[in-house]
Design a protein around this motif. Structure first.
Motif, mmCIF file in Angstrom:
data_model
loop_
_atom_site.group_PDB
_atom_site.id
_atom_site.type_symbol
_atom_site.label_atom_id
_atom_site.label_comp_id
_atom_site.label_asym_id
_atom_site.label_seq_id
_atom_site.Cartn_x
_atom_site.Cartn_y
_atom_site.Cartn_z
ATOM 1 N N VAL A 232 0.897 -1.041 0.208
ATOM 2 C CA VAL A 232 -0.143 0.285 -0.049
ATOM 3 C C VAL A 232 1.071 1.539 -0.193
ATOM 4 O O VAL A 232 1.998 1.315 0.739
ATOM 5 N N LEU A 233 0.429 2.363 -0.966
ATOM 6 C CA LEU A 233 1.231 3.559 -0.921
ATOM 7 C C LEU A 233 0.285 4.637 -0.332
ATOM 8 O O LEU A 233 -0.965 4.842 -1.150
ATOM 9 N N PHE A 234 0.701 5.188 0.924
ATOM 10 C CA PHE A 234 -0.072 6.328 1.302
ATOM 11 C C PHE A 234 0.503 7.604 0.824
ATOM 12 O O PHE A 234 1.490 8.178 1.333
ATOM 13 N N ALA A 235 -0.181 7.944 -0.316
ATOM 14 C CA ALA A 235 0.571 9.165 -0.954
ATOM 15 C C ALA A 235 -0.423 9.882 -1.874
ATOM 16 O O ALA A 235 -1.281 9.170 -2.607
ATOM 17 N N PRO A 236 -0.309 11.177 -1.768
ATOM 18 C CA PRO A 236 0.720 11.995 -1.115
ATOM 19 C C PRO A 236 -0.109 12.258 0.426
ATOM 20 O O PRO A 236 -1.142 12.172 0.674
#
Length: 362
Positions: A232-236
């Motif tokens: 998972v990428l919490f971005a931005p």
């Protein structure tokens, strides 16, 4: 041509205007003469147009020390998801188009991407290195459902046994589980799903045509259940907009089967500064100034700093706090902070071995 600043959102779109790119030498200010209102504001529902991209290569090389891959490919230029925060928006300026509405309504499709990819992987001396599919624009954006360019590229990567990662915020990636699951068994693929919020209303405002947050969580679960390693990428991370959700997002994704996590601080290169600032003024006028003050604190007093040492995470107290929160949340949810290791030993050029054996029969 610049556009008058709107005071309301455009349904289904992230940007509010179609402001000129940084390469336009002369800027014109439209004036309302009572005859052409569209000259003042863009259409209330601008349609999406798809054009053919004439690129002769599809693999881009990267030497940035803060990016964890050397190669990337993007089947599309522009992205209909319309994420207002997208750092790739300024690339549309190279097409003499606006990083605003043009970026999300004028999409360039690389119809020959699969053929070009096969040609590049077959070149003498090519050495397999990680390829990131969707590093700039989403490879599973809405038009992919009709064109299938990404799926064709995945088939080529499968044929060549070439490891890659997919970065997407679209549940359409589930369509390709039939290809990705066997590849995952030999250590050839990882999927990273971008989840910026669990708040449906916020998601609709800042990424209007992307898959709904809870649906992305479902996609993580289905990919994971199929044996595909998922991150998972919490971005931005946007100060005082979605930053409070870091722990909740990571927990929800971990529960769904995510194995690793990452985060990136809001980046506002070139024209994106004004696009994002306009969006803030319309959707969060009472805290817009405070948000931008924190952004500048993260960037040494500027709206953006491209320095490799801190552009992804920022600097100062706020950046340190986010780093600590992320570390603790990963530990609590048993999420690795590094990508899944892939196996490059299976790479091969189809037919090359057969051709070499034919030489012994002559």
């Amino acid at each position: 041509m610049s556009a008058k600043r709107r005071t309301s959102a455009i349904k289904g779109r992230g940007a509010l205007t179609n402001a000129a790119s940084r390469f336009v030498e002369f800027d014109r200010e439209p004036v309302d003469d009572g005859w052409q209102q569209d000259a003042i504001e863009p259409p209330s529902r601008p349609a999406t147009e798809v054009f053919a991209d004439a690129s002769r290569s599809v693999i881009s090389r990267n030497r940035s020390p803060d990016v964890p891959f050397d190669q990337s490919m993007n089947p599309y230029k522009g992205c209909e998801h319309g994420c207002v925060y997208c750092f790739a928006r300024p690339t549309h300026a190279y097409l003499d188009l606006s990083p605003g509405l043009d970026f999300e309504t004028k999409i360039f499709a690389k119809h020959d991407a699969a053929t070009l990819l096969a040609n590049e992987l077959s070149r003498p001396g090519y050495q397999a290195k990680l390829i990131a599919l969707g590093a700039n624009t989403d490879p599973y954006q809405p038009v992919e459902r009709r064109l299938g360019i990404t799926r064709a590229c995945v088939k080529v990567l499968d044929e060549y046994r070439h490891p890659f990662i997919i970065i997407t915020k679209s549940a359409l990636v589930e369509r390709d589980i039939d290809l990705l699951a066997p590849m995952a068994e030999r250590g050839g693929v990882q999927v990273v799903v971008s989840v910026t919020t669990l708040d449906h209303t916020l998601s609709q405002r800042m990424e209007p045509r992307a898959t709904a947050p809870r649906r992305r969580i479902d996609a993580i679960r289905r990919l994971s259940n199929a044996g595909i390693p998922v991150g998972v990428l919490f971005a931005p991370v946007i100060p005082y907009v979605n930053d409070a959700e870091l722990e909740a997002v990571l927990a929800a994704c971990a529960e769904a089967g995510a194995r690793m996590a990452g985060y990136v601080m809001l980046r506002l290169p070139h024209e994106l500064k004004e696009i994002f600032r306009d969006w803030l003024e319309v959707h969060y006028p009472l805290k817009a100034a405070h948000v931008m003050n924190i952004v500048r604190d993260l960037r040494g007093g500027k709206d953006y700093d491209a320095d490799f040492s801190q552009r992804m995470r920022g600097q100062g107290n706020y950046a340190a706090l986010m780093a600590q929160r992320f570390k603790l949340s990963c530990k609590k949810n048993q999420l690795a902070s590094r990508r899944h290791e892939l196996d490059f030993s299976h790479f091969r050029v189809p037919g090359a071995m057969d051709n070499q054996l034919d030489l012994f029969g002559e």
